[in-house]
Scaffold this active site. Sequence first.
Site, PDB file in Angstrom:
ATOM      1  N   ASN A 109      41.144  35.160  10.891  1.00 14.89           N
ATOM      2  CA  ASN A 109      39.722  34.984  10.677  1.00 14.89           C
ATOM      3  C   ASN A 109      39.074  36.318  11.018  1.00 14.89           C
ATOM      4  OD1 ASN A 109      37.080  33.062  12.321  1.00 14.89           O
ATOM      5  ND2 ASN A 109      37.092  34.086  10.372  1.00 14.89           N
TER       6      ASN A 109
ATOM      7  N   MET B  65      33.516  34.115   6.747  1.00 12.33           N
ATOM      8  CA  MET B  65      33.906  33.028   7.642  1.00 12.33           C
ATOM      9  C   MET B  65      35.195  32.377   7.129  1.00 12.33           C
ATOM     10  SD  MET B  65      31.874  29.570   8.600  1.00 12.33           S
ATOM     11  CE  MET B  65      30.340  30.208   9.173  1.00 12.33           C
ATOM     12  N   CYS B  66      36.051  32.004   8.035  1.00 17.67           N
ATOM     13  CA  CYS B  66      37.240  31.236   7.695  1.00 17.67           C
ATOM     14  C   CYS B  66      37.506  30.299   8.853  1.00 17.67           C
ATOM     15  CB  CYS B  66      38.467  32.133   7.522  1.00 17.67           C
ATOM     16  SG  CYS B  66      38.394  33.196   6.066  1.00 17.67           S
ATOM     17  N   GLY B  67      38.343  29.323   8.611  1.00 20.48           N
ATOM     18  CA  GLY B  67      38.768  28.444   9.700  1.00 20.48           C
ATOM     19  C   GLY B  67      40.254  28.620   9.911  1.00 20.48           C
TER      20      GLY B  67
ATOM     21  N   ARG C 179      34.209  25.759   7.216  1.00 17.59           N
ATOM     22  CA  ARG C 179      34.354  27.197   7.451  1.00 17.59           C
ATOM     23  C   ARG C 179      35.086  27.891   6.313  1.00 17.59           C
ATOM     24  NH1 ARG C 179      33.223  28.925  12.519  1.00 17.59           N
ATOM     25  NH2 ARG C 179      34.308  30.859  12.046  1.00 17.59           N
TER      26      ARG C 179
END
Lengths: 228, 291
Positions: free
Chosen positions: B168, B1-3, B32
């Site tokens: 992402n 997960m990333c933002g 995130r």
Amino acid sequence: MPAVDLAVMTKRDLNAALHALPADTNETHWTVANPEGAHAIAAGVDAPITVEIEGHAGYYCAGMNQRATVIVHGNAGVGVAENMMSGRVHVKGDASQAAGATAHGGLLVIDGNASARCGISMKGIDIVVKGSIGPMSAFMAQAGNLVVLGDAGEALGDSLYEARLFVRGAVKSLGADCIEKDMRPEHVAILDRLLADAGVAGVSAREFRRYGSARGLYNFHVDNASAY
Amino acid sequence: MCGIVGLFLKDPDLEPELGRLLADMLVVMTSRGPDSAGFAVFGDGSANHLKITLRGTRLDDVASALADVATATRRDTHMVLSFAAGCEDQVRGWLALNRPDVVVTGTGKRIELYKEVGLPRQVADRFALPAMAGTHGIGHTRMATESAVTTDGAHPFSTGRDQCLVHNGSLSNHRSLRRKLEHEGLSFATDNDSEVAAGYISWRLREGDSLTAALEAGLEDLDGFYTFVIGTENGFAVMRDPISCKPAVMAETDRYVAFGSEYRALVGLPGIETARIFEPEPAHAYVWERH
């Protein structure tokens, strides 16, 4: 009529208060201000109450709902009403991906559009989308009804089991093992009931096409044995 | 997960606010991606000048040594050198000879690019992002999956002049694509899959593709999950993989176009109550350009 402001109260405290309600509670109408896209608002409620969310909700709003009516006066994020068992969830705006995913019962009404994977793995829920739905909707849907007044994106109903799909507009493409089927009187009756439940007026069940499983993927096909 | 976040301003009156708005968006995405953060801002620039953003230690020594040709603006572990375009060989030559330890994070007329390990709030504050002005910017909060938690692995990645990308997702074929791009003359600073995606876009642009065409070509050549937000000198783009595996929501008003991994990131933008809010379609290139 409890009025909760999520700028003041934490969402965790709100959900804890909702979870603590007895079935015969007199606090049957809740409003939630300043949701600001927070996740899991009113998830896991099991009481015959109404929760009105006055803005946009984040992920998994009203997830696992039982008996409650949850109204979102805005958009809802990923997985609204996922795994709902009963009750009613009404999104006045658009819904993000996986609306109504894996849900066993209840009614999900979306006034706007729903994006990808609407009704994925649905297991008995009824979903009425007044706009259009995104690609890969009703993927591996098992039971329940998905009603779409607008269009459906690519690969509708891929690997479908026994859910019924009713689409009024265009279907971009059907997924594997999903086919168009006849609208018989019993389907018209189901549609009439769902349209009425969702507050849709002036739309005839006759305007829809029905899609369902060709049941070709139910069993292993012996002709494929040589592939292993 | 990333933002990931992005903000592209249409209204020049908002330009002094760009950094503050972008910082707020970035900080909301901490949940995130809490392990590192980064951002690129397209600020002031002029036709005959170049800016390079450096990251490293003892940067004041670099500033002193190049004081005759370049103006230096130090921000914590990074420093922007601004100089006449004709001096580029001199600046790069000096760095290569004397300070090979210093990393160039971005080069262009207008881009400045900062990234560090740490919570997004800390990263934004260390570089004083809230005080930055500009026309557009992108940002990333990282939860590492494909490579280590290092500053090198933080986004954005810049593989071309005034080009940057945040990602992402994860790519499956980044090793083979990297080899192909290396044959095309690109070089990569890290093992990160997202840098390969950035390089791919830079390569397509170099070969004459429009931003839209470059992103559409990526649908064939990039295997994996991605939502990209891309900045160029005058452009801003969003692309999601064909099954829209990673989340994305956008808001558009007369004053800006904004991107967030989640709606929460957009809550603080001016006029968000009346903005057109939508989810970008999978496999569709969204491009905005200023002329």
